[in-house]
Motif scaffolding. Structure first.
Motif, PDB file in Angstrom:
ATOM      1  N   ARG A 257       6.102  -4.479 -23.456  1.00 25.09           N
ATOM      2  CA  ARG A 257       5.387  -4.612 -22.182  1.00 25.09           C
ATOM      3  C   ARG A 257       3.985  -5.161 -22.436  1.00 25.09           C
ATOM      4  NH1 ARG A 257       6.415   0.968 -21.977  1.00 25.09           N
ATOM      5  NH2 ARG A 257       4.164   1.239 -21.902  1.00 25.09           N
ATOM      6  N   ARG A 258       3.426  -5.793 -21.420  1.00 28.05           N
ATOM      7  CA  ARG A 258       2.068  -6.343 -21.555  1.00 28.05           C
ATOM      8  C   ARG A 258       1.029  -5.256 -21.830  1.00 28.05           C
ATOM      9  NH1 ARG A 258       1.047 -11.620 -19.375  1.00 28.05           N
ATOM     10  NH2 ARG A 258      -1.056 -10.878 -18.975  1.00 28.05           N
ATOM     11  N   ASP A 259       1.276  -4.033 -21.321  1.00 29.41           N
ATOM     12  CA  ASP A 259       0.295  -2.954 -21.488  1.00 29.41           C
ATOM     13  C   ASP A 259       0.515  -2.113 -22.749  1.00 29.41           C
ATOM     14  OD1 ASP A 259       2.624  -1.653 -20.639  1.00 29.41           O
ATOM     15  OD2 ASP A 259       1.536  -0.249 -19.347  1.00 29.41           O
ATOM     16  N   VAL A 260       1.431  -2.516 -23.620  1.00 27.62           N
ATOM     17  CA  VAL A 260       1.649  -1.751 -24.838  1.00 27.62           C
ATOM     18  C   VAL A 260       0.350  -1.757 -25.660  1.00 27.62           C
ATOM     19  CG1 VAL A 260       2.502  -3.643 -26.309  1.00 27.62           C
ATOM     20  CG2 VAL A 260       3.280  -1.300 -26.708  1.00 27.62           C
ATOM     21  N   LEU A 261       0.025  -0.629 -26.236  1.00 31.34           N
ATOM     22  CA  LEU A 261      -1.145  -0.544 -27.106  1.00 31.34           C
ATOM     23  C   LEU A 261      -0.741  -0.964 -28.512  1.00 31.34           C
ATOM     24  CD1 LEU A 261      -2.676   2.813 -25.868  1.00 31.34           C
ATOM     25  CD2 LEU A 261      -3.504   0.503 -25.424  1.00 31.34           C
ATOM     26  N   LYS A 262      -1.554  -1.822 -29.114  1.00 32.84           N
ATOM     27  CA  LYS A 262      -1.282  -2.361 -30.442  1.00 32.84           C
ATOM     28  C   LYS A 262      -2.443  -1.948 -31.342  1.00 32.84           C
ATOM     29  CE  LYS A 262      -1.388  -6.114 -28.122  1.00 32.84           C
ATOM     30  NZ  LYS A 262      -1.385  -5.626 -26.751  1.00 32.84           N
ATOM     31  N   VAL A 263      -2.149  -1.065 -32.303  1.00 34.97           N
ATOM     32  CA  VAL A 263      -3.205  -0.525 -33.153  1.00 34.97           C
ATOM     33  C   VAL A 263      -2.919  -0.860 -34.608  1.00 34.97           C
ATOM     34  CG1 VAL A 263      -4.395   1.570 -33.918  1.00 34.97           C
ATOM     35  CG2 VAL A 263      -3.629   1.365 -31.533  1.00 34.97           C
TER      36      VAL A 263
ATOM     37  N   PRO B 203      -2.944 -10.590 -30.154  1.00 38.72           N
ATOM     38  CA  PRO B 203      -4.016  -9.798 -30.762  1.00 38.72           C
ATOM     39  C   PRO B 203      -3.799  -8.301 -30.589  1.00 38.72           C
ATOM     40  CG  PRO B 203      -4.810 -10.931 -28.798  1.00 38.72           C
ATOM     41  CD  PRO B 203      -3.403 -11.375 -29.018  1.00 38.72           C
ATOM     42  N   LEU B 204      -4.442  -7.566 -31.466  1.00 35.24           N
ATOM     43  CA  LEU B 204      -4.421  -6.107 -31.413  1.00 35.24           C
ATOM     44  C   LEU B 204      -5.196  -5.609 -30.196  1.00 35.24           C
ATOM     45  CD1 LEU B 204      -5.349  -5.507 -35.158  1.00 35.24           C
ATOM     46  CD2 LEU B 204      -3.087  -5.151 -34.141  1.00 35.24           C
ATOM     47  N   SER B 205      -4.896  -4.390 -29.777  1.00 31.49           N
ATOM     48  CA  SER B 205      -5.726  -3.701 -28.790  1.00 31.49           C
ATOM     49  C   SER B 205      -6.912  -3.050 -29.511  1.00 31.49           C
ATOM     50  CB  SER B 205      -4.927  -2.609 -28.068  1.00 31.49           C
ATOM     51  OG  SER B 205      -3.741  -3.112 -27.522  1.00 31.49           O
ATOM     52  N   TYR B 206      -6.614  -2.457 -30.673  1.00 35.10           N
ATOM     53  CA  TYR B 206      -7.620  -1.776 -31.485  1.00 35.10           C
ATOM     54  C   TYR B 206      -7.303  -2.013 -32.960  1.00 35.10           C
ATOM     55  CZ  TYR B 206      -8.268   1.098 -27.272  1.00 35.10           C
ATOM     56  OH  TYR B 206      -8.485   1.531 -25.997  1.00 35.10           O
ATOM     57  N   CYS B 207      -8.339  -2.013 -33.779  1.00 36.11           N
ATOM     58  CA  CYS B 207      -8.148  -1.913 -35.220  1.00 36.11           C
ATOM     59  C   CYS B 207      -9.083  -0.817 -35.706  1.00 36.11           C
ATOM     60  CB  CYS B 207      -8.416  -3.217 -35.957  1.00 36.11           C
ATOM     61  SG  CYS B 207      -7.775  -3.140 -37.657  1.00 36.11           S
ATOM     62  N   VAL B 208      -8.506   0.110 -36.442  1.00 39.32           N
ATOM     63  CA  VAL B 208      -9.238   1.258 -36.953  1.00 39.32           C
ATOM     64  C   VAL B 208      -9.578   0.994 -38.412  1.00 39.32           C
ATOM     65  CG1 VAL B 208      -9.120   3.745 -37.370  1.00 39.32           C
ATOM     66  CG2 VAL B 208      -7.934   2.753 -35.383  1.00 39.32           C
ATOM     67  N   THR B 209     -10.864   1.133 -38.739  1.00 42.43           N
ATOM     68  CA  THR B 209     -11.311   1.031 -40.123  1.00 42.43           C
ATOM     69  C   THR B 209     -11.922   2.384 -40.498  1.00 42.43           C
ATOM     70  OG1 THR B 209     -13.594   0.310 -39.715  1.00 42.43           O
ATOM     71  CG2 THR B 209     -11.871  -1.422 -39.728  1.00 42.43           C
ATOM     72  N   PRO B 210     -12.218   2.599 -41.769  1.00 42.07           N
ATOM     73  CA  PRO B 210     -12.810   3.883 -42.149  1.00 42.07           C
ATOM     74  C   PRO B 210     -14.141   4.176 -41.455  1.00 42.07           C
ATOM     75  CG  PRO B 210     -11.950   2.781 -44.081  1.00 42.07           C
ATOM     76  CD  PRO B 210     -11.873   1.793 -42.938  1.00 42.07           C
ATOM     77  N   HIS B 211     -14.823   3.135 -40.971  1.00 43.97           N
ATOM     78  CA  HIS B 211     -16.168   3.327 -40.433  1.00 43.97           C
ATOM     79  C   HIS B 211     -16.313   3.165 -38.936  1.00 43.97           C
ATOM     80  CE1 HIS B 211     -17.240   3.642 -44.586  1.00 43.97           C
ATOM     81  NE2 HIS B 211     -16.710   2.460 -44.821  1.00 43.97           N
ATOM     82  N   ARG B 212     -15.288   2.560 -38.293  1.00 42.12           N
ATOM     83  CA  ARG B 212     -15.385   2.391 -36.851  1.00 42.12           C
ATOM     84  C   ARG B 212     -14.058   1.928 -36.265  1.00 42.12           C
ATOM     85  NH1 ARG B 212     -18.581  -2.994 -34.919  1.00 42.12           N
ATOM     86  NH2 ARG B 212     -17.380  -2.542 -33.079  1.00 42.12           N
ATOM     87  N   ILE B 213     -14.020   1.912 -34.945  1.00 39.95           N
ATOM     88  CA  ILE B 213     -12.873   1.389 -34.201  1.00 39.95           C
ATOM     89  C   ILE B 213     -13.313   0.089 -33.540  1.00 39.95           C
ATOM     90  CG2 ILE B 213     -11.311   1.761 -32.258  1.00 39.95           C
ATOM     91  CD1 ILE B 213     -11.787   4.800 -32.699  1.00 39.95           C
ATOM     92  N   TYR B 214     -12.524  -0.946 -33.726  1.00 39.51           N
ATOM     93  CA  TYR B 214     -12.770  -2.228 -33.056  1.00 39.51           C
ATOM     94  C   TYR B 214     -11.839  -2.290 -31.864  1.00 39.51           C
ATOM     95  CZ  TYR B 214     -15.461  -3.596 -37.113  1.00 39.51           C
ATOM     96  OH  TYR B 214     -16.413  -3.655 -38.106  1.00 39.51           O
TER      97      TYR B 214
END
Length: 190
Positions: free
Chosen positions: A150-156, A176-187
């Motif tokens: 779905r278009r609203d699926v979250l992609k992490v 593109p991703l919805s979010y990318c999690v790194t050790p120091h922050r969330i994009y």
């Protein structure tokens, strides 16, 4: 930087990470993920990490999801040789696994779930850029999967490293991703 250049560089960087750093980063990735405010999640697609490639294992994330979203279910990818796409196999306690030709564990059989039912996809990656474009392993399986969701699926995605400024050869079919999690922050990406 091109996808091919990023793939080579970030594979090397990940392979050179000392075990102590990886363990610390794994803990920090979980802490950062816990900061995400997610809607109700009923079905999560998760990859099974390739330890030989020192890929981030999502086990702690899945346990956290079970705690935060009682009743959540998980699907595991299996390569469908006929379609050259991923099947989403419902995870059950009696699910049997085998190792495919790329060294990835995947379900032998099981119930296939439609991609449109997925609420959250945990996406494997080697690198990402500030626009949320990702570099995977180059087979295109996740691009095809995400196109079916779905278009609203979250992609992490999860990365031990901060983003590149730009992946020069991102294509129009790249999702593109919805979010990318790194050790120091969330994009977060729009």
């Amino acid at each position: 930087m091109t996808k091919q250049q990023a793939r080579k560089l970030y594979t090397e960087k990940r392979m050179q990470l000392p075990v102590a750093d990886r363990n610390r980063f794994d803990d920090l990735l979980l802490i950062q993920f816990q900061k995400l405010v997610l809607p109700e999640i009923l079905l999560v697609h998760t990859y099974l990490a390739m330890e030989a490639k020192k890929e981030f294992a999502t086990d702690a994330i899945l346990h956290y999801m079970e705690f935060q979203h009682p009743g959540v279910q998980f699907v595991i990818p299996r390569v469908n040789a006929e379609t050259n796409e991923l099947d989403n196999i419902l995870h059950t306690e009696d699910l049997l696994f085998t190792t495919n030709s790329w060294g990835i564990a995947e379900p032998v059989d099981g119930t296939v779930v439609d991609a449109k039912e997925i609420d959250l996809v945990l996406v494997p990656l080697l690198a990402f850029d500030t626009a949320g474009n990702r570099v995977g392993y180059g087979k295109g399986y996740y691009d095809k999967l995400l196109a079916q969701c779905r278009r609203d699926v979250l992609k992490v995605g999860f990365s031990y490293f901060e983003p590149l400024d730009k992946i020069a050869d991102s294509a129009s079919f790249d999702i593109p991703l919805s979010y990318c999690v790194t050790p120091h922050r969330i994009y977060e990406f729009g």
